[in-house]
Design an enzyme around this catalytic site. Structure first.
Site, PDB file in Angstrom:
ATOM      1  CG  ASP A 120       1.732  -1.112   1.284  1.00  0.00           C
ATOM      2  OD1 ASP A 120       2.406  -1.130   2.345  1.00  0.00           O
ATOM      3  OD2 ASP A 120       1.138  -2.120   0.852  1.00  0.00           O
ATOM      4  CE1 TYR A 167       3.712  -0.901  -2.366  1.00  0.00           C
ATOM      5  CE2 TYR A 167       2.287  -0.969  -4.312  1.00  0.00           C
ATOM      6  CZ  TYR A 167       2.811  -1.574  -3.190  1.00  0.00           C
ATOM      7  OH  TYR A 167       2.472  -2.869  -2.900  1.00  0.00           O
ATOM      8  CG  LEU A 175     -11.026  -4.976 -10.007  1.00  0.00           C
ATOM      9  CD1 LEU A 175      -9.769  -5.150 -10.855  1.00  0.00           C
ATOM     10  CD2 LEU A 175     -10.723  -5.335  -8.564  1.00  0.00           C
ATOM     11  CB  CYS A 228       2.587  -9.408  17.594  1.00  0.00           C
ATOM     12  SG  CYS A 228       3.707  -8.508  16.490  1.00  0.00           S
ATOM     13  CB  CYS A 278       5.842  -3.383  19.347  1.00  0.00           C
ATOM     14  SG  CYS A 278       4.645  -2.272  18.569  1.00  0.00           S
ATOM     15  CD  GLU A 336       2.602  -4.750  -6.352  1.00  0.00           C
ATOM     16  OE1 GLU A 336       1.928  -3.875  -5.752  1.00  0.00           O
ATOM     17  OE2 GLU A 336       3.135  -5.698  -5.761  1.00  0.00           O
TER      18      GLU A 336
END
Length: 360
Positions: A145, A127, A87, A209, A215, A44
């Site tokens: 997120d 989170y 990173l 989808c 939706c 994470e």
């Protein structure tokens, strides 16, 4: 009130289809094969601000070198930063190391199983605490997120800005309502993966989808407009002039110790300017850094490199300076054998200059 359409009935449809999609399409990722909180936490932290394709190799390298949190805790910070190199957002690596030491030494290697106690660990926010807690310990907290914001805003038709206080609360409240009492880790990963692969930011494949018949955004032609952000990131320009000092077999580095980007990383001696300097001004820079006793000679000046960070844009140039006597700088910078330069943790920007110099 949230602008939701038949929220309770849509919740059931939404979750059923998301779970089914996830079981069929989820990526086989190494951190999904474990409930070890150390490995989940590590993944994470690496994946914050990092794409999975890039983060996966870093994760595997970290696990190989530091198979348990005790190995990571005992490492030197320079070694952690070097493994992290490329990173970006290096505060993540420094916080990672601090937390590893705390968990290893103070908590005997055991991560807290309580959400609020997880939040007390350095570098862990709501989170990450929810991700580690739900996947490793089945704690009933949602992971909200960017992917989750996008999926929820589009499907349920939420136009509240995701970076506003009200928006953050509304989305979290909805995510909490959606969170089941069991299989919480599976649930959280399902929605995040759906946002990462199916409900992507630009030009999602709405035709194929599984949620296209219910939706809100698709029905109201709002897919491209959701989620909404009210604030725009302001960027400032910075102008960096690095000095590569060629002293035969040696060169010189310095460590960034100030509270700024790339803290504790190494770099070539740097002069920063608030404006973009012209060539005649650049030629005079080395004299303010290198004593005349070194007899410095400028060989080349590179073309500018543009390096974009989240809140700033850096324009950097490398001034190649040759000196005859390296002793004149021994107390000012870190003297490094050129063949050892790859052992030092540097920013991606500095690494690009190193690669072009072909000195390692």
């Amino acid at each position: 009130m949230l602008k939701l359409i038949a929220l309770s009935s849509n919740m059931s449809i939404f979750l059923h289809k998301i779970y089914h999609w996830y079981e069929k399409h989820k990526r086989p990722l190494p951190w999904r094969e474990t409930t070890d909180p150390y490995k989940i936490w590590l993944s994470e932290i690496i994946l914050q601000q990092t794409r999975i394709e890039q983060g996966k190799s870093y994760y595997l390298n970290f696990i190989k070198k530091f198979p348990t949190i005790h190995y990571l805790a005992e490492a030197e910070e320079d070694d952690v930063l070097k493994l992290w190199q490329g990173l970006g957002y290096y505060s993540r690596a420094r916080n990672l190391h601090v937390t590893a030491k705390h968990v290893s030494q103070k908590l005997k290697g055991k991560f807290p199983k309580n959400f609020n106690e997880l939040l007390q660990l350095k570098g862990i926010g709501p989170y990450t605490a929810a991700a580690v807690g739900s996947i490793a310990f089945e704690l009933p907290y949602p992971t909200v997120d960017g992917n989750v914001y996008r999926v929820l805003s589009r499907y349920f038709g939420i136009e509240t800005p995701i970076d506003s206080s009200k928006g953050k609360k509304d989305f979290y409240d909805l995510a909490l309502k959606l969170t089941p009492k069991k299989n919480v880790g599976f649930h959280n990963q399902s929605i995040m993966e759906f946002g990462a692969l199916q409900c992507i930011p630009k030009s999602p494949d709405c035709e194929n989808c599984p949620l296209n018949d219910s939706c809100w955004a698709l029905a109201n032609r709002m897919v491209a407009k959701l989620p909404i952000k009210e604030k725009k990131t302001r960027q400032r320009n910075r102008f960096f002039y690095y000095l590569f000092i060629d002293a035969g077999s040696f060169t010189f580095l310095e460590k960034r110790t100030e509270n700024d980007i790339w803290q504790n990383l190494y770099q070539f001696p740097l002069k920063e300017s608030v404006i973009d300097l012209n060539d005649s001004e650049i030629i005079n820079l080395p004299s303010g850094v290198i004593p005349n006793s070194c007899n410095p000679t400028i060989k080349t000046i590179s073309s500018p490199k543009k390096h974009i960070l989240s809140h700033q844009v850096i324009y950097a140039r490398l001034i190649y300076v040759e000196i005859k006597n390296s002793d004149c700088l021994k107390d000012q910078f870190i003297k490094v054998n050129k063949k050892d330069i790859s052992k030092f943790a540097v920013s991606r920007l500095v690494d690009k200059f190193i690669q072009e110099l072909k000195i390692n």
